[in-house]
Scaffold this motif. Structure first.
Motif, PDB file in Angstrom:
ATOM      1  N   GLY A 252       1.001  -1.325   0.064  1.00 57.11           N
ATOM      2  CA  GLY A 252       0.010  -0.101   0.020  1.00 57.11           C
ATOM      3  C   GLY A 252       0.702   1.127  -0.062  1.00 57.11           C
ATOM      4  O   GLY A 252       0.721   2.117  -0.642  1.00 57.11           O
ATOM      5  N   SER A 253       1.728   1.142   0.821  1.00 57.89           N
ATOM      6  CA  SER A 253       2.794   2.453   0.974  1.00 57.89           C
ATOM      7  C   SER A 253       3.547   2.910  -0.364  1.00 57.89           C
ATOM      8  O   SER A 253       3.593   3.808  -0.912  1.00 57.89           O
ATOM      9  CB  SER A 253       3.810   2.036   1.978  1.00 57.89           C
ATOM     10  OG  SER A 253       4.774   1.148   1.911  1.00 57.89           O
ATOM     11  N   THR A 254       3.941   1.655  -1.230  1.00 55.99           N
ATOM     12  CA  THR A 254       4.549   2.030  -2.504  1.00 55.99           C
ATOM     13  C   THR A 254       3.544   2.473  -3.542  1.00 55.99           C
ATOM     14  O   THR A 254       3.850   3.413  -4.288  1.00 55.99           O
ATOM     15  CB  THR A 254       5.114   0.562  -3.179  1.00 55.99           C
ATOM     16  OG1 THR A 254       6.047   0.055  -2.116  1.00 55.99           O
ATOM     17  CG2 THR A 254       5.465   0.977  -4.414  1.00 55.99           C
ATOM     18  N   LEU A 255       2.518   2.024  -3.562  1.00 57.54           N
ATOM     19  CA  LEU A 255       1.108   2.478  -4.538  1.00 57.54           C
ATOM     20  C   LEU A 255       0.762   3.672  -4.176  1.00 57.54           C
ATOM     21  O   LEU A 255       0.753   4.849  -5.091  1.00 57.54           O
ATOM     22  CB  LEU A 255       0.049   1.577  -4.508  1.00 57.54           C
ATOM     23  CG  LEU A 255      -1.122   2.149  -5.594  1.00 57.54           C
ATOM     24  CD1 LEU A 255      -0.554   1.911  -6.986  1.00 57.54           C
ATOM     25  CD2 LEU A 255      -2.390   0.929  -5.154  1.00 57.54           C
ATOM     26  N   GLU A 256       0.884   4.268  -2.922  1.00 61.45           N
ATOM     27  CA  GLU A 256       0.481   5.420  -2.394  1.00 61.45           C
ATOM     28  C   GLU A 256       1.443   6.491  -2.830  1.00 61.45           C
ATOM     29  O   GLU A 256       1.206   7.458  -3.272  1.00 61.45           O
ATOM     30  CB  GLU A 256       0.307   5.496  -0.886  1.00 61.45           C
ATOM     31  CG  GLU A 256       0.093   6.872  -0.221  1.00 61.45           C
ATOM     32  CD  GLU A 256       0.001   6.703   1.086  1.00 61.45           C
ATOM     33  OE1 GLU A 256      -0.136   7.826   1.879  1.00 61.45           O
ATOM     34  OE2 GLU A 256      -0.369   5.568   1.738  1.00 61.45           O
ATOM     35  N   ALA A 257       2.804   5.958  -2.792  1.00 59.84           N
ATOM     36  CA  ALA A 257       3.866   7.272  -2.958  1.00 59.84           C
ATOM     37  C   ALA A 257       3.665   7.274  -4.580  1.00 59.84           C
ATOM     38  O   ALA A 257       4.177   8.393  -5.015  1.00 59.84           O
ATOM     39  CB  ALA A 257       5.245   6.419  -2.398  1.00 59.84           C
ATOM     40  N   MET A 258       3.704   6.191  -5.327  1.00 60.68           N
ATOM     41  CA  MET A 258       3.753   6.267  -6.701  1.00 60.68           C
ATOM     42  C   MET A 258       2.571   7.362  -7.201  1.00 60.68           C
ATOM     43  O   MET A 258       2.691   8.381  -7.793  1.00 60.68           O
ATOM     44  CB  MET A 258       3.361   5.098  -7.515  1.00 60.68           C
ATOM     45  CG  MET A 258       4.646   4.098  -7.490  1.00 60.68           C
ATOM     46  SD  MET A 258       4.074   2.439  -8.179  1.00 60.68           S
ATOM     47  CE  MET A 258       3.676   3.135  -9.865  1.00 60.68           C
ATOM     48  N   ILE A 259       1.586   7.235  -6.679  1.00 59.47           N
ATOM     49  CA  ILE A 259       0.320   8.148  -6.985  1.00 59.47           C
ATOM     50  C   ILE A 259       0.655   9.480  -6.518  1.00 59.47           C
ATOM     51  O   ILE A 259       0.311  10.509  -7.349  1.00 59.47           O
ATOM     52  CB  ILE A 259      -1.125   7.460  -6.586  1.00 59.47           C
ATOM     53  CG1 ILE A 259      -1.436   6.346  -6.969  1.00 59.47           C
ATOM     54  CG2 ILE A 259      -2.110   8.477  -6.775  1.00 59.47           C
ATOM     55  CD1 ILE A 259      -2.401   5.426  -6.496  1.00 59.47           C
ATOM     56  N   LYS A 260       1.026   9.858  -5.314  1.00 63.24           N
ATOM     57  CA  LYS A 260       1.343  11.055  -4.768  1.00 63.24           C
ATOM     58  C   LYS A 260       2.339  11.707  -5.613  1.00 63.24           C
ATOM     59  O   LYS A 260       2.065  12.920  -5.896  1.00 63.24           O
ATOM     60  CB  LYS A 260       1.619  10.863  -3.439  1.00 63.24           C
ATOM     61  CG  LYS A 260       0.570  10.695  -2.455  1.00 63.24           C
ATOM     62  CD  LYS A 260       0.934  10.736  -0.991  1.00 63.24           C
ATOM     63  CE  LYS A 260      -0.291  10.758  -0.004  1.00 63.24           C
ATOM     64  NZ  LYS A 260       0.163  10.609   1.351  1.00 63.24           N
ATOM     65  N   ASP A 261       3.308  10.930  -6.125  1.00 60.16           N
ATOM     66  CA  ASP A 261       4.642  11.676  -6.896  1.00 60.16           C
ATOM     67  C   ASP A 261       3.908  12.019  -8.437  1.00 60.16           C
ATOM     68  O   ASP A 261       4.346  13.003  -8.766  1.00 60.16           O
ATOM     69  CB  ASP A 261       5.597  10.526  -7.041  1.00 60.16           C
ATOM     70  CG  ASP A 261       6.413  10.462  -5.729  1.00 60.16           C
ATOM     71  OD1 ASP A 261       6.607  11.142  -4.879  1.00 60.16           O
ATOM     72  OD2 ASP A 261       7.235   9.531  -5.845  1.00 60.16           O
ATOM     73  N   ILE A 262       2.899  11.290  -8.775  1.00 64.28           N
ATOM     74  CA  ILE A 262       2.163  11.625 -10.144  1.00 64.28           C
ATOM     75  C   ILE A 262       1.608  12.846  -9.885  1.00 64.28           C
ATOM     76  O   ILE A 262       1.567  13.831 -10.806  1.00 64.28           O
ATOM     77  CB  ILE A 262       1.773  10.448 -10.596  1.00 64.28           C
ATOM     78  CG1 ILE A 262       2.256   9.322 -11.052  1.00 64.28           C
ATOM     79  CG2 ILE A 262       0.611  10.896 -11.837  1.00 64.28           C
ATOM     80  CD1 ILE A 262       1.698   7.978 -11.379  1.00 64.28           C
ATOM     81  N   ALA A 263       0.470  12.855  -9.005  1.00 68.15           N
ATOM     82  CA  ALA A 263      -0.018  14.113  -8.571  1.00 68.15           C
ATOM     83  C   ALA A 263       0.853  15.184  -8.437  1.00 68.15           C
ATOM     84  O   ALA A 263       0.684  16.258  -9.082  1.00 68.15           O
ATOM     85  CB  ALA A 263      -0.897  13.944  -7.436  1.00 68.15           C
ATOM     86  N   ALA A 264       1.863  15.297  -7.656  1.00 67.52           N
ATOM     87  CA  ALA A 264       2.787  16.289  -7.597  1.00 67.52           C
ATOM     88  C   ALA A 264       3.307  16.896  -8.775  1.00 67.52           C
ATOM     89  O   ALA A 264       3.337  17.999  -8.965  1.00 67.52           O
ATOM     90  CB  ALA A 264       3.887  15.804  -6.440  1.00 67.52           C
TER      91      ALA A 264
END
Length: 279
Positions: A97-109
């Motif tokens: 979950g932490s990996t997927l969350e980090a990926m999506i947040k980086d894309i959003a940023a």
């Protein structure tokens, strides 16, 4: 479905086909950027492990037929996601979950730095629901992006096509998902191996569900021998095409609303009397 990077959706609405100059010149006020999130996980003996990702792409492809003039763009999908309930079945690849969350947040940023204001998480895997809801809220708070959440099958468009039992319990690799893949990639389905398997709660568990408010946490091996819930034997290419077209039409309406939506429209604060939550 046409070759992955051909066809109307990819020629007209695929964000990654644009140059940096074209992206810089896009009007940002009502631009809506969609991130499909699928999976690579088992879907029984008859469907490819890419099933959820294909469904996301196929339904968005259908929606794009109605969005030709709109400033709405589809990012390359995240094919891997949180699929821990299917680990142990061959071919399942799960992120934490932490990996997927980090990926999506980086894309959003990154989208924020390019000047975009509106971001959609378009999910096609049930195991992502809770995590993506949480991530969407975090992105709103951390970046200021207006962030929306959609699932590939949020609209009830198949009541006249499938039985009530399938609608309630055919949640993985059953008639609907198999029909989708038959319509998108017919040759990827092993029709001769289609299972027909359902669960039945005991009589004294009238309020428990596999999803929803009265929820029992489960692994796939807890609820299925085949890795499937639903009657895949009843699937047809025609059913998949009908449902995909209906979903695409409804999805296009919602996406257009999201592109036009402004958060400030939710609350109209009078200049004479302002409300402060701290008072």
């Amino acid at each position: 479905m046409e070759f992955r990077y051909q066809g109307e959706a990819f020629e007209q609405k695929f964000f990654a086909r644009l140059t940096s100059k074209e992206i810089a010149e896009l009007p940002k006020q009502n631009a809506l950027i969609i991130l499909p999130v699928g999976t690579v996980e088992q879907h029984g003996p008859h469907l490819p492990v890419f099933t959820d990702s294909l469904i996301a792409e196929g339904i968005l492809h259908s929606a794009c037929k109605h969005l030709k003039e709109d400033n709405i763009w589809i990012l390359p999908p995240i094919a891997y996601s949180k699929s821990i309930e299917h680990l142990g079945y061959a071919g399942t690849i799960s992120l934490s979950g932490s990996t997927l969350e980090a990926m999506i947040k980086d894309i959003a940023a990154s989208l924020k730095k390019s000047g975009f204001r509106k971001f959609v998480l378009f999910n096609s895997h049930g195991g992502n629901h809770d995590l993506l809801n949480s991530v969407a809220r975090d992105i709103r708070i951390e970046t200021g992006l207006m962030t929306f959440r959609l699932n590939s099958y949020d609209f009830n468009v198949s009541e006249d096509l499938i039985e009530e039992k399938e609608a309630a319990y055919g949640i993985h690799g059953g008639e609907i998902e198999t029909s989708f893949i038959l319509s998108f990639k017919t040759d990827w389905v092993k029709k001769e191996l289609c299972p027909d398997e359902f669960i039945q709660f005991p009589e004294n568990a009238k309020h428990l569900q596999l999803k929803g408010s009265h929820y029992v946490a489960w692994r796939m091996e807890d609820i299925s021998k085949s890795g499937v819930l639903g009657n895949a034997k009843k699937a047809s290419k025609e059913t998949g095409e009908i449902i995909a077209n209906r979903l695409g039409e409804k999805l296009a309406v919602v996406l257009r609303e999201m592109a036009e939506f402004e958060m400030d429209d939710l609350i109209n604060i009078s200049t004479e009397k302002q409300y402060s939550p701290l008072k």
